[in-house]
Design an enzyme around this catalytic site. Structure first.
Site, PDB file in Angstrom:
ATOM      1  N   GLU A 141       0.817  -1.176  -0.064  1.00 41.16           N
ATOM      2  CA  GLU A 141      -0.054   0.115   0.007  1.00 41.16           C
ATOM      3  C   GLU A 141       0.841   1.238   0.141  1.00 41.16           C
ATOM      4  OE1 GLU A 141      -2.621   1.378  -0.150  1.00 41.16           O
ATOM      5  OE2 GLU A 141      -4.425   0.779   0.838  1.00 41.16           O
ATOM      6  N   ASP A 142       0.335   2.259  -0.386  1.00 37.14           N
ATOM      7  CA  ASP A 142       1.130   3.602  -0.383  1.00 37.14           C
ATOM      8  C   ASP A 142       0.941   4.213   0.930  1.00 37.14           C
ATOM      9  OD1 ASP A 142      -1.643   4.128  -0.982  1.00 37.14           O
ATOM     10  OD2 ASP A 142      -1.465   5.690  -2.143  1.00 37.14           O
ATOM     11  N   ASP A 146      -3.810   5.305   6.652  1.00 39.03           N
ATOM     12  CA  ASP A 146      -4.138   6.640   7.228  1.00 39.03           C
ATOM     13  C   ASP A 146      -5.218   6.236   8.417  1.00 39.03           C
ATOM     14  OD1 ASP A 146      -5.521   9.058   7.788  1.00 39.03           O
ATOM     15  OD2 ASP A 146      -5.579   9.623   5.604  1.00 39.03           O
ATOM     16  N   PHE A 189      -1.577  16.537   4.247  1.00 40.23           N
ATOM     17  CA  PHE A 189      -2.083  16.022   2.773  1.00 40.23           C
ATOM     18  C   PHE A 189      -0.921  15.788   2.010  1.00 40.23           C
ATOM     19  CE2 PHE A 189      -4.003  15.070  -0.971  1.00 40.23           C
ATOM     20  CZ  PHE A 189      -5.394  14.260  -0.625  1.00 40.23           C
ATOM     21  N   ARG A 238       0.360  11.719  -9.150  1.00 42.34           N
ATOM     22  CA  ARG A 238       0.766  10.371  -8.675  1.00 42.34           C
ATOM     23  C   ARG A 238       2.232  10.078  -9.448  1.00 42.34           C
ATOM     24  NH1 ARG A 238      -3.614   7.338  -6.974  1.00 42.34           N
ATOM     25  NH2 ARG A 238      -5.539   7.661  -7.548  1.00 42.34           N
TER      26      ARG A 238
HETATM   27  C1  PRP Z   1      -5.844   5.699  -0.307  1.00 47.87           C
HETATM   28  C2  PRP Z   1      -4.494   4.561   0.274  1.00 47.87           C
HETATM   29  C3  PRP Z   1      -5.091   3.597   0.865  1.00 47.87           C
HETATM   30  C4  PRP Z   1      -6.326   4.334   1.489  1.00 47.87           C
HETATM   31  C5  PRP Z   1      -5.851   4.590   3.335  1.00 47.87           C
HETATM   32  O1  PRP Z   1      -6.304   5.126  -1.451  1.00 47.87           O
HETATM   33  O2  PRP Z   1      -4.158   3.893  -1.042  1.00 47.87           O
HETATM   34  O3  PRP Z   1      -5.797   2.616   0.081  1.00 47.87           O
HETATM   35  O4  PRP Z   1      -6.616   5.531   1.155  1.00 47.87           O
HETATM   36  O5  PRP Z   1      -6.539   5.422   3.807  1.00 47.87           O
HETATM   37  P1  PRP Z   1      -7.444   4.694   5.239  1.00 47.87           P
HETATM   38  O6  PRP Z   1      -6.225   4.461   5.939  1.00 47.87           O
HETATM   39  O7  PRP Z   1      -7.855   5.967   5.708  1.00 47.87           O
HETATM   40  O8  PRP Z   1      -8.384   3.723   4.832  1.00 47.87           O
HETATM   41  P2  PRP Z   1      -7.577   5.835  -1.961  1.00 47.87           P
HETATM   42  O9  PRP Z   1      -8.782   5.599  -1.832  1.00 47.87           O
HETATM   43  O10 PRP Z   1      -7.256   7.402  -2.031  1.00 47.87           O
HETATM   44  O11 PRP Z   1      -7.258   5.407  -3.617  1.00 47.87           O
HETATM   45  P3  PRP Z   1      -6.148   5.188  -4.703  1.00 47.87           P
HETATM   46  O12 PRP Z   1      -4.899   4.606  -4.085  1.00 47.87           O
HETATM   47  O13 PRP Z   1      -6.778   4.667  -5.871  1.00 47.87           O
HETATM   48  O14 PRP Z   1      -5.690   6.804  -4.815  1.00 47.87           O
END
Ligand code: PRP
Length: 170
Positions: A94-95, A98, A147, A160
């Site tokens: 995962e990136d 949060d 952010f 990205r």
């Molecule tokens: C982001 C990130 C995680 C998630 C983390 O994805 O890649 O999957 O949010 O947030 P959390 O811990 O509050 O659940 P996003 O929904 O932005 O999708 P993307 O990776 O396609 O940008």
């Protein structure tokens, strides 16, 4: 935009993580990396290129955010894996973690598919934002609640492709 983590800092941390992961799985165990789209694609790409041939890949897509910057807590499952996880050492890539809601949900689903082991690698962690407890074995950087964009992370699908992580001033 203010740079929080430059490209060289990210790359050097990723090489460390790759070494740590490889030493945690004794040869000749295979390591199956599951990238969470879309944000995880850059981290996954650099991480696996720092690793040896014992790696296989798959991709999954979930979405927890709308177009803005605040988490709705809602998680949508958009693309499933192509192959079974049964009996494999799986690492979710995962990136960012949060609130932890996305990862918690994903880990539960993936664990029900009987992997031999399940771990998670996140480039970034914002512990101050956590709403649920979730285990992340490999963390690149722990950051404050700002952010951030770049290196896979977007704002409205932009940024990205940046090779660094920057703070988006709103
Ligand atoms: C982001 C990130 C995680 C998630 C983390 O994805 O890649 O999957 O949010 O947030 P959390 O811990 O509050 O659940 P996003 O929904 O932005 O999708 P993307 O990776 O396609 O940008």
């Amino acid at each position: 935009m203010q740079i929080l983590l430059d490209a060289a800092t990210i790359q050097s941390r990723i090489r460390e993580l790759a070494r740590q992961i490889e030493s945690d799985y004794p040869v000749p165990e295979e390591i199956h990396m599951v990238c969470v789209l879309k944000g995880g694609f850059v981290f996954m790409s650099d991480l696996v290129r720092s690793m040896t041939a014992r790696v296989t890949l798959d991709f999954i897509a979930v979405s927890s955010y709308g177009a803005g910057t605040k988490s709705s807590g809602e998680v949508r499952f958009q693309k499933d894996l192509d192959t079974s996880l049964e009996g494999r050492h799986v690492i979710v890539v995962e990136d960012i973690v949060d609130t932890g809601l996305t990862l918690k949900y994903l880990q539960e689903i993936l664990r029900s598919r009987a992997p031999k082991s399940l771990k998670t690698a996140c480039l970034l962690s914002k512990p101050s934002r956590r709403k649920v407890e979730v285990s992340v074995e490999y963390i690149g950087f722990t950051i404050e609640d700002k952010f951030v964009v770049g290196y896979g992370l977007d704002y409205g699908e932009k940024y990205r492709n940046l090779p660094h992580i920057a703070v988006l001033q709103e």
